[in-house]
Design an enzyme around this catalytic site. Structure first.
Site, mmCIF file in Angstrom:
data_model
loop_
_atom_site.group_PDB
_atom_site.id
_atom_site.type_symbol
_atom_site.label_atom_id
_atom_site.label_comp_id
_atom_site.label_asym_id
_atom_site.label_seq_id
_atom_site.Cartn_x
_atom_site.Cartn_y
_atom_site.Cartn_z
ATOM 1 N N HIS A 1 -0.061 4.502 7.117
ATOM 2 C CA HIS A 1 -0.416 5.263 5.986
ATOM 3 C C HIS A 1 -0.255 6.862 6.720
ATOM 4 O O HIS A 1 -0.367 7.770 5.476
ATOM 5 C CB HIS A 1 -1.734 4.909 5.773
ATOM 6 C CG HIS A 1 -1.885 3.406 5.154
ATOM 7 N ND1 HIS A 1 -1.899 3.482 3.904
ATOM 8 C CD2 HIS A 1 -2.324 2.309 5.684
ATOM 9 C CE1 HIS A 1 -2.009 2.111 3.740
ATOM 10 N NE2 HIS A 1 -2.194 1.353 5.069
ATOM 11 N N ASP B 1 1.063 9.391 3.889
ATOM 12 C CA ASP B 1 0.335 10.643 3.285
ATOM 13 C C ASP B 1 1.560 11.775 3.572
ATOM 14 O O ASP B 1 1.434 12.653 2.522
ATOM 15 C CB ASP B 1 -0.934 10.896 4.281
ATOM 16 C CG ASP B 1 -1.794 10.120 3.952
ATOM 17 O OD1 ASP B 1 -2.051 9.355 2.915
ATOM 18 O OD2 ASP B 1 -2.927 10.056 4.721
ATOM 19 N N ASP C 1 5.931 8.402 -10.576
ATOM 20 C CA ASP C 1 5.615 7.886 -9.179
ATOM 21 C C ASP C 1 6.578 7.521 -8.085
ATOM 22 O O ASP C 1 7.816 7.533 -8.430
ATOM 23 C CB ASP C 1 4.444 6.640 -9.322
ATOM 24 C CG ASP C 1 5.058 5.325 -9.671
ATOM 25 O OD1 ASP C 1 6.309 5.306 -9.840
ATOM 26 O OD2 ASP C 1 4.491 4.430 -10.278
ATOM 27 N N ASN D 1 4.383 2.863 3.147
ATOM 28 C CA ASN D 1 3.079 2.583 4.144
ATOM 29 C C ASN D 1 3.303 1.454 4.964
ATOM 30 O O ASN D 1 2.913 1.430 6.224
ATOM 31 C CB ASN D 1 2.033 2.542 3.147
ATOM 32 C CG ASN D 1 1.301 3.669 2.669
ATOM 33 O OD1 ASN D 1 1.499 4.635 3.251
ATOM 34 N ND2 ASN D 1 0.669 3.682 1.346
ATOM 35 N N GLU E 1 0.185 6.969 -5.609
ATOM 36 C CA GLU E 1 1.316 7.759 -5.661
ATOM 37 C C GLU E 1 1.835 8.130 -6.966
ATOM 38 O O GLU E 1 2.889 8.404 -7.059
ATOM 39 C CB GLU E 1 2.316 6.957 -4.943
ATOM 40 C CG GLU E 1 2.915 5.648 -5.798
ATOM 41 C CD GLU E 1 2.189 4.363 -5.786
ATOM 42 O OE1 GLU E 1 2.556 3.311 -6.116
ATOM 43 O OE2 GLU E 1 0.907 4.505 -5.234
#
Length: 328
Positions: free
Chosen positions: A213, A217, A200, A208, A243
């Site tokens: 956000h 992304d 991750d 974020n 993630e």
């Protein structure tokens, strides 16, 4: 002849990668494919109709009417030629055709005499299998019959594409967790070696919180794209949530998987996402061998434990299970 098609035919690596996108092992279990081969058997008044996929060495009968769903060496099949062509392949009498007169399907108990096959061609131009018909008597196939079979082949590919799109995470293009775990379970049943790589993004919440956000992304998509560039055609790549991502590396040793996992980690650390400015993206990685008969959740738990140790040890590193037996 279309130059693009020639290039696709010569790209076996890309063809296998295209095949791996589809959930082909599940075709036999789906009624719509069984219905198609049964309809074709009836329409053509022919003993055998089948949907096949072809990997580097074997042909797999995925759905059929008239023969069992088994696999065969690729070199012993009619479809090996169909899959390298641009349209239907018709054989009116295999005993008189030098390409097939010595074929085990012709000389053996199957007693195949005639064949009509069309390639299953993906939207990006790769032939991943065939839709085919077999008869035990000589037979001339008309242009109309070839057109009918070609139309059904397009329907099959459309179904495969539809199923594939429903199984893919829209943001990253990786498999969804459910589909990825189903693939791990199926591979376990095949009793082939595999290694799970779980990772991750380090401090993803900070990305974020700091950038928003929408940039988060972008970071997820960036990591997925860099990872995908390092994958082999036989690998499975999934987003398990948030993630967290996973790669199932098949037919590799522990040390090979560890080195490849390190390669993915290094590639991500060396990459740059412009919208993050000078901030680098790094990942922490856990690696665990598949144990035959082990529930998927236990395999993921072992890889997750290794991932946890990678985080505790400072992040941006790879740790293998068992923890006290790491290559580095």
């Amino acid at each position: 002849m279309n130059v693009l098609n020639v290039a696709k035919h010569n790209d076996e690596y890309g063809r296998i990668a295209a095949l791996s996108r589809y959930d082909v092992e599940n075709i036999q279990a789906r009624k719509e494919y069984a219905d198609i081969v049964q309809i074709l058997k009836t329409i053509f008044s022919i003993p055998i109709a089948a949907i096949t996929t072809i990997d580097s060495h074997r042909l797999w009968i995925r759905a059929s009417a008239g023969i069992p769903c088994t696999d065969h060496p690729r070199e012993d099949t009619f479809c090996r030629i169909t899959v390298t062509g641009d349209g239907p392949l018709a054989v009116s009498d295999a005993q008189k055709d030098i390409r097939f007169s010595d074929n085990p399907l012709v000389t053996g108990d199957a007693k195949i005499r005639s064949y009509l096959g069309v390639p299953l061609t993906t939207p990006d131009g790769y032939n991943v299998g065939t839709l085919c018909l077999f008869d035990t008597s000589p037979r001339e196939f008309t242009e109309g019959e070839k057109a009918i079979l070609s139309s059904f082949a397009k329907v099959i590919v459309s179904q495969l594409e539809l199923k594939q799109s429903a199984s893919i995470d829209r943001l990253t293009g990786a498999q969804t967790r459910h589909v990825f775990e189903e693939g791990v379970a199926r591979h376990d049943c095949e009793k082939q070696s595999a290694v799970l790589v779980l990772f991750d993004i380090d401090h993803f919440k900070q990305i974020n919180d700091t950038f928003g956000h929408h940039i988060g992304d972008e970071a997820l998509t960036h990591v997925a794209n860099v990872t995908r560039a390092s994958l082999m055609p036989t690998d499975s790549f999934g987003r398990l949530g948030g993630e967290e991502f996973a790669v199932l590396m098949k037919g590799v040793t522990s040390s090979e998987a560890f080195e490849r996992a390190e390669g993915i980690r290094s590639a991500i650390a060396a990459s740059q996402l412009e919208t993050l400015g000078q901030r680098k993206i790094t990942i922490s990685v856990g690696v665990a061998n598949l144990t035959f008969g082990e529930p998927v959740k236990e395999l993921i738990q072992r890889a997750d434990t290794a991932l946890y140790h990678a985080k505790r040890s400072g992040r941006n590193q790879t740790v293998a299970w068992p923890i006290n037996n790491n290559p580095h």
